[in-house]
Write a protein that holds these residues in place. Structure first.
Motif, PDB file in Angstrom:
ATOM      1  N   ALA A   4       0.851  -1.199   0.000  1.00 18.79           N
ATOM      2  CA  ALA A   4       0.000   0.000   0.000  1.00 18.79           C
ATOM      3  C   ALA A   4       0.879   1.240   0.000  1.00 18.79           C
ATOM      4  CB  ALA A   4      -0.911  -0.006   1.216  1.00 18.79           C
ATOM      5  N   GLU A   5       1.981   1.169   0.773  1.00 16.58           N
ATOM      6  CA  GLU A   5       2.872   2.320   0.835  1.00 16.58           C
ATOM      7  C   GLU A   5       3.493   2.587  -0.531  1.00 16.58           C
ATOM      8  OE1 GLU A   5       6.046   2.464   3.853  1.00 16.58           O
ATOM      9  OE2 GLU A   5       4.336   2.337   5.231  1.00 16.58           O
ATOM     10  N   SER A   6       3.898   1.471  -1.174  1.00 14.37           N
ATOM     11  CA  SER A   6       4.528   1.700  -2.480  1.00 14.37           C
ATOM     12  C   SER A   6       3.484   2.147  -3.491  1.00 14.37           C
ATOM     13  CB  SER A   6       5.325   0.478  -2.939  1.00 14.37           C
ATOM     14  OG  SER A   6       4.497  -0.427  -3.589  1.00 14.37           O
ATOM     15  N   ALA A  65       3.556   5.460  -5.509  1.00  9.81           N
ATOM     16  CA  ALA A  65       3.337   5.482  -6.963  1.00  9.81           C
ATOM     17  C   ALA A  65       2.223   6.470  -7.291  1.00  9.81           C
ATOM     18  CB  ALA A  65       2.974   4.089  -7.452  1.00  9.81           C
ATOM     19  N   LYS A  66       1.191   6.485  -6.414  1.00  8.46           N
ATOM     20  CA  LYS A  66       0.064   7.400  -6.660  1.00  8.46           C
ATOM     21  C   LYS A  66       0.546   8.852  -6.583  1.00  8.46           C
ATOM     22  CE  LYS A  66      -2.991   8.646  -3.636  1.00  8.46           C
ATOM     23  NZ  LYS A  66      -3.883   8.511  -2.516  1.00  8.46           N
ATOM     24  N   SER A  67       1.358   9.123  -5.529  1.00  6.77           N
ATOM     25  CA  SER A  67       1.846  10.494  -5.365  1.00  6.77           C
ATOM     26  C   SER A  67       2.691  10.897  -6.575  1.00  6.77           C
ATOM     27  CB  SER A  67       2.692  10.626  -4.106  1.00  6.77           C
ATOM     28  OG  SER A  67       1.887  10.407  -2.991  1.00  6.77           O
ATOM     29  N   GLU A  68       3.511   9.933  -7.019  1.00  4.83           N
ATOM     30  CA  GLU A  68       4.364  10.217  -8.175  1.00  4.83           C
ATOM     31  C   GLU A  68       3.500  10.477  -9.411  1.00  4.83           C
ATOM     32  OE1 GLU A  68       7.638   7.691 -10.460  1.00  4.83           O
ATOM     33  OE2 GLU A  68       7.644   7.429  -8.282  1.00  4.83           O
ATOM     34  N   ILE A  75      -6.230  18.290  -5.947  1.00  2.00           N
ATOM     35  CA  ILE A  75      -5.662  16.937  -5.990  1.00  2.00           C
ATOM     36  C   ILE A  75      -4.223  16.960  -5.475  1.00  2.00           C
ATOM     37  CG2 ILE A  75      -4.959  15.075  -7.552  1.00  2.00           C
ATOM     38  CD1 ILE A  75      -7.453  15.695  -9.186  1.00  2.00           C
ATOM     39  N   LEU A  76      -3.509  17.994  -5.855  1.00  2.00           N
ATOM     40  CA  LEU A  76      -2.126  18.118  -5.367  1.00  2.00           C
ATOM     41  C   LEU A  76      -2.083  18.281  -3.860  1.00  2.00           C
ATOM     42  CD1 LEU A  76       0.009  20.353  -7.688  1.00  2.00           C
ATOM     43  CD2 LEU A  76       0.464  18.053  -6.881  1.00  2.00           C
ATOM     44  N   ASP A  77      -3.016  19.115  -3.359  1.00  3.97           N
ATOM     45  CA  ASP A  77      -3.070  19.322  -1.904  1.00  3.97           C
ATOM     46  C   ASP A  77      -3.307  18.006  -1.190  1.00  3.97           C
ATOM     47  OD1 ASP A  77      -2.562  21.939  -1.814  1.00  3.97           O
ATOM     48  OD2 ASP A  77      -4.636  22.611  -1.605  1.00  3.97           O
ATOM     49  N   GLU A 122      -1.596  13.596   2.197  1.00  3.44           N
ATOM     50  CA  GLU A 122      -1.428  12.152   2.412  1.00  3.44           C
ATOM     51  C   GLU A 122       0.034  11.790   2.612  1.00  3.44           C
ATOM     52  OE1 GLU A 122      -3.245   9.781  -0.573  1.00  3.44           O
ATOM     53  OE2 GLU A 122      -5.245  10.158   0.215  1.00  3.44           O
ATOM     54  N   ALA A 123       0.909  12.494   1.913  1.00  6.35           N
ATOM     55  CA  ALA A 123       2.339  12.176   2.034  1.00  6.35           C
ATOM     56  C   ALA A 123       2.992  12.970   3.169  1.00  6.35           C
ATOM     57  CB  ALA A 123       3.032  12.483   0.703  1.00  6.35           C
ATOM     58  N   ASN A 124       2.157  13.619   3.990  1.00  5.80           N
ATOM     59  CA  ASN A 124       2.654  14.446   5.117  1.00  5.80           C
ATOM     60  C   ASN A 124       3.628  15.505   4.631  1.00  5.80           C
ATOM     61  OD1 ASN A 124       1.258  13.412   7.242  1.00  5.80           O
ATOM     62  ND2 ASN A 124       2.713  11.738   7.544  1.00  5.80           N
ATOM     63  N   LYS A 125       3.364  16.007   3.457  1.00  7.00           N
ATOM     64  CA  LYS A 125       4.312  16.982   2.922  1.00  7.00           C
ATOM     65  C   LYS A 125       3.733  18.380   2.878  1.00  7.00           C
ATOM     66  CE  LYS A 125       7.265  14.047   0.165  1.00  7.00           C
ATOM     67  NZ  LYS A 125       7.402  13.448  -1.140  1.00  7.00           N
ATOM     68  N   LEU A 126       2.536  18.543   3.461  1.00  2.00           N
ATOM     69  CA  LEU A 126       1.966  19.878   3.429  1.00  2.00           C
ATOM     70  C   LEU A 126       2.439  20.640   4.658  1.00  2.00           C
ATOM     71  CD1 LEU A 126      -1.206  20.938   1.928  1.00  2.00           C
ATOM     72  CD2 LEU A 126      -0.782  21.841   4.180  1.00  2.00           C
ATOM     73  N   GLU A 127       3.209  21.667   4.396  1.00  2.00           N
ATOM     74  CA  GLU A 127       3.713  22.447   5.540  1.00  2.00           C
ATOM     75  C   GLU A 127       2.988  23.770   5.597  1.00  2.00           C
ATOM     76  OE1 GLU A 127       7.917  22.632   4.962  1.00  2.00           O
ATOM     77  OE2 GLU A 127       8.017  20.441   5.050  1.00  2.00           O
TER      78      GLU A 127
END
Ligand code: ADP
Length: 608
Positions: free
Chosen positions: A219-221, A225-228, A281-283, A288-293
């Protein structure tokens, strides 16, 4: 027969222990031995007779006692055998050689035998072959040490059906001092069965956990892949969208007939909606990737609310709705936090309120929930007089891609992502989000956010970025400022050049990194707007070459601003790591371009 009178006063005591009686008894014995009864005095004879009578009474009493004891003993023995036989656990007596000397009924039942058939049989006959050595070992250890031994044995009964017993052996000695073993047999078949089941379910659990770990890794991969994929798609869609919106912006600045303007406005509005969707969608993928700062900058709440109402006012006005915004007096005017994300939630809630309300009003209000020395918790509420939301839908609204009614999508458009993102953003700001509504009674959406209090002086005035950029050109620098645009996509190139020229700046364009190196070596550019993905040499490599100590010193420090459709925070980091100074995402808005370009032009121009 003449009855002998009993001696008058002499108290006759039991023969044993009474010295007088002892004397009489001795006399009796002597008399018998000698046959000299006649020699006795009549008194002594009376005493002898009396003693004999007493003796007889005593003997009878003792006999009676003995009979009672015997009866009790027989009853106790019977009870013992009853208990022995009826006991729920098996009892057996074993000889040192392991022969069964006796067994109770439970032991016989346990081994599926008739009791009589077991006697003098070796117990090992009933033990499964693989456990016989274990029994022999423990049994001989019992006789050697005298200490009890306990073993778990697999037994085989007469029908060959296996069962498990717990065998507890203790040593005792029979009446003749022969050592024997008393053994208790407890049926533990069910326990063993449960143990086996437990082991099996443990094994299954282990397997399931391994599977779950595997799934979660997969699921992580998949997520990665989804994020990519999202990042890639976002880039691919942003590039043409950048062209569409950029060209339309330029087109709208030209002379157009009312009809042409209307069409161009429609294209811009659809383009903006599409861009909004891509941003949503980007947000989501960032969250989800904990990358929103979140940013933490000072801002004036009134400016933010004015900004939001001015964005919403036009739509409200077009629909004849009354749009109001109020702030309680105790809410601090200056705050610290991410004003952009607050604006995003409020424009989403306000935009929905206006979208779904056909008559009446939309009210935005801000109130204070709690205040500490450094922070405030504010509650933002957006209330409308629209159709409301059915109770069954209320709990689902904040899930992704949820719309209260499928027809909503057809009537009003939308993706069902706005509330899901608002929820995540509110939570990131230490708050919550919720809604109360009833069908036909309007809706009240609210969220809370924890923001910093700031007592800094007046905030910098809001500047017109485009005007500021134009100012940069007017600086008495003694020469024209020149910008190089590196962009392989022809439309994006045209848009960038058009926007820069509108700002009054000179701009040249090249199509790849290698051309940037040639161009910067030939002309002293004041700034490079660099696309990241380009053929021949990409923007990152080009920047690294410009910044390298081996490159020409004259242009080594030129400000480089990434202009890219890659909008993830990783992309910004990569650009910065390569040596770029700033980052703007496509489609580039005239305001963002003006603000960024003027920032670097103003800081880089020598004030002579
Ligand atoms: P979108 O509006 O893009 O579809 P949202 O997540 O913002 O996505 O909203 C999800 C759904 O919630 C909407 O489609 C609508 O069904 C419902 N909704 C949101 N706000 C309101 C409102 N003020 N009144 C009625 N329904 C609403």
């Amino acid at each position: 027969m003449t009855l002998l009178p009993s001696p008058p006063e002499t108290e006759i005591k039991p023969a044993v222990g009474n010295p007088q009686n002892r004397e009489v008894l001795a006399l009796e014995a002597r008399s018998r031995a000698w046959g000299d009864v006649a020699a006795l005095s009549p008194e002594a004879i009376r005493a002898v007779l009396h003693n004999l009578e007493v003796h007889q009474i005593q003997l009878e009493a003792q006999n009676e006692e003995l009979r009672r004891t015997q009866t009790q003993l027989a009853a106790a023995q019977e009870r013992y055998f009853d208990l022995y036989d009826l006991a729920p656990v098996g009892y057996i007596t074993l000889s040192e050689a392991g022969l069964i000397l006796d067994a109770n009924l439970a032991a016989a039942a346990l081994l599926g035998m008739h009791r009589d058939d077991m006697i003098r049989q070796p117990l090992t006959r009933h033990i499964s072959s693989e456990h016989r050595p274990l029994f022999s070992l423990y049994h001989s250890r019992l006789f050697a040490s005298g200490s009890p031994v306990v073993s778990e044995l697999r037994m085989v009964d007469k029908d060959e059906s296996p069962c498990w017993i717990l065998l507890t052996e203790t040593l005792r000695h029979d009446g003749a001092g022969v050592p024997l073993c008393s053994a208790v047999l407890t049926d533990i078949s069910e326990l063993k069965q449960s143990q086996a089941e437990l082991l099996a379910s443990n094994r299954q659990l282990k397997e399931a956990t391994q599977l779950a770990t595997q799934f979660s890794a997969e699921a992580e991969s998949c997520n990665a892949a989804k994020s990519e994929f999202l990042a890639k798609m976002s880039h691919e869609i942003r590039t043409p969208m950048s062209g569409v919106i950029g060209m339309i912006t330029l087109l709208l600045d030209t002379e157009l007939s009312p009809e042409q303007r209307e069409y161009a406005e429609a294209v811009r509005s659809s383009g903006s909606a599409m861009l909004g969707l891509i941003n949503n969608i980007l947000d989501l993928s960032r969250i989800e990737a904990n990358k929103l700062e979140l940013e933490s900058l000072d801002f004036a709440l009134s400016t933010l609310l004015e900004d939001i109402t001015s964005i919403l006012a036009k739509h409200a006005h077009d629909k004849g709705l009354d749009l109001r915004c109020t702030t309680d007096l105790d809410v601090p005017a200056l705050l610290r936090g991410d004003a952009g994300r607050l604006r995003q939630i409020l424009t989403n809630l306000g935009g929905n309120a206006i979208k779904f309300t056909s008559a009446g009003e939309v009210r935005i209000s801000v109130s204070l929930v709690a205040m500490s020395e450094q922070d405030v918790l504010l509650r933002f509420t957006v209330r409308d007089t629209g159709p409301g939301i059915p109770a069954t839908q209320l709990g689902l609204l904040f899930d992704m891609f949820t719309q209260s009614d499928a027809s909503v999508c057809r009537r009003f458009g939308g993706s069902g992502l706005g509330l899901a993102i608002s929820k995540q953003l509110a939570e990131l700001m230490g708050g919550q989000i919720g809604v109360s509504s009833a069908e036909g009674k309007g809706a009240e959406f609210w969220f809370t956010a924890s923001l910093g209090k700031t007592c800094s002086g007046p905030l910098p005035p809001v500047v017109d970025s485009c005007a500021m950029a134009r100012e940069a050109l007017k600086l008495p620098s003694g020469r024209d400022l020149r910008i190089l645009v590196a962009e392989d996509d022809a439309t994006s190139r045209k848009v960038a050049l058009g926007l820069l020229r509108k700002l009054g700046l000179l701009a040249d364009a090249v199509g790849n990194g290698a051309e940037v190196l040639t161009a910067t070596a030939a002309v002293a550019y004041d700034l490079v707007l660099m696309d990241v993905e380009m053929p021949v040499m990409d923007g990152l490599e080009t920047t690294r070459r410009i910044r390298s100590p081996e490159s020409v010193a004259a242009y080594r420090d030129v400000p480089i601003v990434a202009m890219t459709a890659h909008a993830m925070s990783d992309d910004r980091d990569r650009c910065m790591a390569a040596g770029m100074n700033d980052f703007i995402t496509k489609p580039v808005s005239p305001e963002a371009l003006a603000a960024t370009v003027s920032k670097w032009l103003l800081s880089g121009v020598p004030a002579n």
